[in-house]
Design a protein around this motif. Structure first.
Motif, mmCIF file in Angstrom:
data_model
loop_
_atom_site.group_PDB
_atom_site.id
_atom_site.type_symbol
_atom_site.label_atom_id
_atom_site.label_comp_id
_atom_site.label_asym_id
_atom_site.label_seq_id
_atom_site.Cartn_x
_atom_site.Cartn_y
_atom_site.Cartn_z
ATOM 1 N N LYS A 3 87.526 30.175 44.387
ATOM 2 C CA LYS A 3 86.512 31.233 44.298
ATOM 3 C C LYS A 3 86.580 31.919 42.919
ATOM 4 C CE LYS A 3 84.462 34.637 47.239
ATOM 5 N NZ LYS A 3 84.696 35.706 48.159
ATOM 6 N N ASP A 4 87.839 32.179 42.466
ATOM 7 C CA ASP A 4 88.035 32.797 41.146
ATOM 8 C C ASP A 4 87.418 31.934 40.052
ATOM 9 O OD1 ASP A 4 89.317 34.836 42.286
ATOM 10 O OD2 ASP A 4 91.351 34.227 41.707
ATOM 11 N N LEU A 5 87.665 30.626 40.182
ATOM 12 C CA LEU A 5 87.131 29.682 39.185
ATOM 13 C C LEU A 5 85.609 29.730 39.156
ATOM 14 C CD1 LEU A 5 89.155 26.346 39.300
ATOM 15 C CD2 LEU A 5 88.632 27.748 37.300
ATOM 16 N N GLU A 6 85.037 29.814 40.352
ATOM 17 C CA GLU A 6 83.572 29.854 40.469
ATOM 18 C C GLU A 6 83.002 31.123 39.818
ATOM 19 O OE1 GLU A 6 81.108 29.390 44.349
ATOM 20 O OE2 GLU A 6 82.413 27.659 44.009
ATOM 21 N N VAL A 7 83.728 32.236 40.040
ATOM 22 C CA VAL A 7 83.288 33.514 39.446
ATOM 23 C C VAL A 7 83.317 33.406 37.918
ATOM 24 C CG1 VAL A 7 83.901 35.951 39.142
ATOM 25 C CG2 VAL A 7 83.992 34.920 41.417
ATOM 26 N N GLU A 8 84.431 32.859 37.400
ATOM 27 C CA GLU A 8 84.569 32.724 35.948
ATOM 28 C C GLU A 8 83.497 31.798 35.368
ATOM 29 O OE1 GLU A 8 86.369 34.567 33.928
ATOM 30 O OE2 GLU A 8 86.959 35.586 35.761
ATOM 31 N N LYS A 9 83.219 30.704 36.102
ATOM 32 C CA LYS A 9 82.212 29.737 35.653
ATOM 33 C C LYS A 9 80.834 30.417 35.613
ATOM 34 C CE LYS A 9 80.314 25.199 36.717
ATOM 35 N NZ LYS A 9 78.971 25.715 36.913
ATOM 36 N N GLY A 10 80.601 31.255 36.623
ATOM 37 C CA GLY A 10 79.327 32.002 36.685
ATOM 38 C C GLY A 10 79.168 32.889 35.467
ATOM 39 N N LYS A 11 80.292 33.543 35.078
ATOM 40 C CA LYS A 11 80.237 34.445 33.907
ATOM 41 C C LYS A 11 79.939 33.643 32.642
ATOM 42 C CE LYS A 11 83.624 37.838 35.475
ATOM 43 N NZ LYS A 11 85.029 38.216 35.267
ATOM 44 N N THR A 12 80.605 32.482 32.512
ATOM 45 C CA THR A 12 80.402 31.644 31.317
ATOM 46 C C THR A 12 78.954 31.163 31.253
ATOM 47 O OG1 THR A 12 82.639 30.880 31.707
ATOM 48 C CG2 THR A 12 81.403 29.707 30.033
ATOM 49 N N ASP A 13 78.422 30.739 32.408
ATOM 50 C CA ASP A 13 77.027 30.276 32.448
ATOM 51 C C ASP A 13 76.070 31.395 32.038
ATOM 52 O OD1 ASP A 13 77.900 27.852 33.204
ATOM 53 O OD2 ASP A 13 77.190 27.946 35.287
ATOM 54 N N ALA A 14 76.356 32.603 32.538
ATOM 55 C CA ALA A 14 75.484 33.742 32.229
ATOM 56 C C ALA A 14 75.500 34.022 30.733
ATOM 57 C CB ALA A 14 75.924 34.966 33.027
ATOM 58 N N LEU A 15 76.703 33.940 30.147
ATOM 59 C CA LEU A 15 76.852 34.191 28.710
ATOM 60 C C LEU A 15 76.084 33.142 27.896
ATOM 61 C CD1 LEU A 15 78.393 36.323 27.113
ATOM 62 C CD2 LEU A 15 80.278 34.705 26.878
ATOM 63 N N LEU A 16 76.203 31.887 28.337
ATOM 64 C CA LEU A 16 75.516 30.789 27.652
ATOM 65 C C LEU A 16 73.991 30.991 27.712
ATOM 66 C CD1 LEU A 16 76.455 28.194 26.229
ATOM 67 C CD2 LEU A 16 76.060 26.967 28.363
ATOM 68 N N ARG A 17 73.529 31.473 28.861
ATOM 69 C CA ARG A 17 72.082 31.697 29.032
ATOM 70 C C ARG A 17 71.574 32.818 28.128
ATOM 71 N NH1 ARG A 17 72.990 30.782 34.481
ATOM 72 N NH2 ARG A 17 73.028 32.998 34.915
ATOM 73 N N GLU A 18 72.497 33.738 27.763
ATOM 74 C CA GLU A 18 72.100 34.819 26.851
ATOM 75 C C GLU A 18 72.056 34.327 25.403
ATOM 76 O OE1 GLU A 18 70.980 37.688 27.554
ATOM 77 O OE2 GLU A 18 71.511 37.820 29.672
ATOM 78 N N MET A 19 72.810 33.257 25.118
ATOM 79 C CA MET A 19 72.938 32.816 23.730
ATOM 80 C C MET A 19 71.974 31.710 23.348
ATOM 81 S SD MET A 19 77.028 33.068 23.418
ATOM 82 C CE MET A 19 77.079 32.953 21.651
ATOM 83 N N LEU A 20 71.457 31.015 24.352
ATOM 84 C CA LEU A 20 70.516 29.907 24.110
ATOM 85 C C LEU A 20 69.427 29.986 25.164
ATOM 86 C CD1 LEU A 20 73.191 27.102 23.716
ATOM 87 C CD2 LEU A 20 71.638 27.799 21.890
ATOM 88 N N PRO A 21 68.241 29.420 24.908
ATOM 89 C CA PRO A 21 67.235 29.373 25.973
ATOM 90 C C PRO A 21 67.812 28.629 27.179
ATOM 91 C CG PRO A 21 66.286 28.701 23.873
ATOM 92 C CD PRO A 21 67.761 28.816 23.663
ATOM 93 N N PRO A 22 67.555 29.094 28.404
ATOM 94 C CA PRO A 22 68.177 28.493 29.591
ATOM 95 C C PRO A 22 68.012 26.972 29.667
ATOM 96 C CG PRO A 22 67.017 30.491 30.188
ATOM 97 C CD PRO A 22 66.744 30.267 28.747
ATOM 98 N N SER A 23 66.818 26.450 29.314
ATOM 99 C CA SER A 23 66.615 24.994 29.414
ATOM 100 C C SER A 23 67.501 24.253 28.398
ATOM 101 C CB SER A 23 65.144 24.644 29.181
ATOM 102 O OG SER A 23 64.746 25.096 27.912
#
Ligand SMILES: Nc1nc2c(ncn2[C@@H]2O[C@H](COP(=O)(O)OP(=O)(O)OP(=O)(O)O)[C@@H](O)[C@H]2O)c(=O)[nH]1
Length: 268
Positions: A3-23
């Motif tokens: 679950k912790d890993l999933e939370v961390e992965k979610g944070k990384t994905d969110a950060l990536l989406r802020e830095m590049l267009p989602p697609s």
């Protein structure tokens, strides 16, 4: 643990989406290469703080970071409201685009509303030298743009083409407090929106020659309060907010005096 890993992965994905267009972020995550894409027409805007060079030597570095963070966080909120795309910031310059990565017909209308909102919101930030509202300037141009991802480390989504250079020139040739638009941008904004522009006449633009340019004054579709999504104070604010916006305009004469004396512009 999972679950912790999933939370961390979610944070990384969110950060990536802020830095590049989602697609684009999705494609990179899958290990795919992202092809550069040509856009027939988009609208690019640059804004900057014309007094920044005077502010820097008189402030602590951490105060400069605080100032830019406060200003750009306000701009980022407007990007979300207007559904534009933030490309990058370089020093005091903030670059945004309409119609990229997702094409829309009203790309220039979106950027014009964003510009009006940015000029107004910047005034809620305090110029640390003069203790008066901060004034920015903006430059807007519409035309063909190529967008693509550059670099393997810290990949960046970048825009290329003469449209970008011209938008930058509109900004650098703008007086303080104004939104300086090319003729293309004016036509494009008027093709979907309803705006008031003031002709500036022919202006000698570095690297371009003589250009007919315009100042964006107001939108007839939206009040300033709608654009910045803030409640109007009925006791002191005008109905549409454009009287308040005009108070920050500084004419070319005052701009020239300010530049000559290297002082921060004083606004009544
Ligand atoms: N932040 C940013 N600025 C850009 C980008 N592309 C072009 N510019 C700016 O647009 C301006 C005009 O570009 P050019 O006409 O190529 O200018 P130049 O002769 O290379 O540079 P200068 O005359 O020094 O401004 C330059 O100041 C560039 O820095 C970009 O992707 N990001």
């Amino acid at each position: 643990m999972a679950k912790d890993l999933e939370v961390e992965k979610g944070k990384t994905d969110a950060l990536l989406r802020e830095m590049l267009p989602p697609s684009v972020a999705q494609q990179l995550k899958q290990g795919l290469s992202v092809d550069a894409r040509e856009y027939e027409e988009a609208t690019v805007m640059f804004t900057d703080v014309p007094t920044f060079q005077q502010i820097v030597p008189l402030c602590q570095p951490k105060d400069i970071v605080h100032l830019l963070n406060e200003l750009f966080t306000k701009f980022d909120r407007l990007i979300g409201i207007q559904k534009a795309y933030k490309v990058e910031t370089v020093g005091d310059s903030y670059m945004s685009v309409g119609g990229i990565p997702d094409t829309v017909d009203d790309h220039c209308e979106v950027i014009c509303h964003l510009a009006l909102g940015m000029v107004m919101e910047a005034r809620t930030v305090c110029d640390p030298i003069t203790n008066t509202p901060l004034h920015i300037r903006a430059g807007i141009h519409s035309g063909p743009v190529v967008a693509g991802v550059v670099g393997a480390k810290m990949p960046r989504y970048c825009l290329f083409g003469d449209t970008v250079n011209t938008a930058s020139r509109m900004e650098s040739h703008s007086p303080i407090g104004r939104i300086h638009c090319s003729e293309n941008a004016k036509k494009c904004a008027e093709s979907t929106g309803r705006f008031e522009f003031e002709p500036r006449g022919k202006v000698q633009i570095k690297g371009k020659g003589e250009m007919n340019t315009y100042f964006l004054l107001r939108s007839f579709k939206r009040s300033i309060w709608e654009i910045i999504d803030r409640r109007r104070d009925e006791n002191c604010n005008s109905i549409d907010g454009y009287n308040e916006l005009r108070e920050g305009y500084v004419d070319d004469v005052i701009n020239k005096i300010t530049q000559r004396n290297s002082k921060t512009c004083t606004i009544s």
